[in-house]
Motif scaffolding. Sequence first.
Motif, PDB file in Angstrom:
ATOM      1  N   ASP A 106       0.848  -1.187   0.000  1.00 40.52           N
ATOM      2  CA  ASP A 106       0.000   0.000   0.000  1.00 40.52           C
ATOM      3  C   ASP A 106       0.883   1.237   0.000  1.00 40.52           C
ATOM      4  OD1 ASP A 106      -2.441  -1.446   0.168  1.00 40.52           O
ATOM      5  OD2 ASP A 106      -2.080  -1.751   2.306  1.00 40.52           O
ATOM      6  N   PRO A 107       0.531   2.231  -0.826  1.00 37.32           N
ATOM      7  CA  PRO A 107       1.357   3.436  -0.863  1.00 37.32           C
ATOM      8  C   PRO A 107       1.304   4.198   0.453  1.00 37.32           C
ATOM      9  CG  PRO A 107      -0.607   3.691  -2.230  1.00 37.32           C
ATOM     10  CD  PRO A 107      -0.612   2.293  -1.721  1.00 37.32           C
ATOM     11  N   ARG A 108       2.423   4.808   0.797  1.00 39.97           N
ATOM     12  CA  ARG A 108       2.528   5.679   1.964  1.00 39.97           C
ATOM     13  C   ARG A 108       3.300   6.907   1.537  1.00 39.97           C
ATOM     14  NH1 ARG A 108       4.670   2.550   7.243  1.00 39.97           N
ATOM     15  NH2 ARG A 108       5.552   4.617   7.498  1.00 39.97           N
ATOM     16  N   GLU A 109       3.049   8.002   2.212  1.00 33.92           N
ATOM     17  CA  GLU A 109       3.714   9.253   1.873  1.00 33.92           C
ATOM     18  C   GLU A 109       5.229   9.147   1.983  1.00 33.92           C
ATOM     19  OE1 GLU A 109       3.943  13.674   3.724  1.00 33.92           O
ATOM     20  OE2 GLU A 109       1.950  12.797   3.564  1.00 33.92           O
ATOM     21  N   ASP A 110       5.719   8.370   2.962  1.00 35.67           N
ATOM     22  CA  ASP A 110       7.156   8.270   3.183  1.00 35.67           C
ATOM     23  C   ASP A 110       7.799   7.064   2.506  1.00 35.67           C
ATOM     24  OD1 ASP A 110       5.824   6.546   4.874  1.00 35.67           O
ATOM     25  OD2 ASP A 110       7.108   6.916   6.593  1.00 35.67           O
TER      26      ASP A 110
END
Length: 153
Positions: free
Chosen positions: A80-84
């Motif tokens: 899952d994409p994360r900002e960091d």
Amino acid sequence: MNFTFYATPFKDAPATPSGFSLALRAKTHSKAAYIRLLITLAAQNEHFGKPLEAGKHFLLVELSREPKARFYMKLTVLEDPREDALMLQPSTRGAVCALSDVWLPGPFVDSVPAAKMPVTSTDRANNALILELPKWAILPPMKAGEGQSLMGD
């Protein structure tokens, strides 16, 4: 880019050869300097049990300036994409790569060729591993009092 810090490798273990490498590309007139992390197809299969997919998998890179931990990078594969987290991009022969902002003080006028990063420990259940950083990529140690509260908490 914000990096999450960790304290120590998962366990003490001798470094083993790997298909992980790190390179620095110097600033050009049109591009800022960046760090390129490459993972070969063989390393993907060995350490993560499957090929990683560009656009589907992301890398969370964790670094520390703690005395013992600053020589290592924790790498976690996320679905899952994360900002960091860094998005994977395709490379040659099934390899994938991720591009990161430079985490070291600059300026960088010369590029640094790719350096292999040995795997020192793995946490397969969490899709994570610890890699030994090349000498040029090690964060400088904390200075006296740095990272401590000025209020004496």
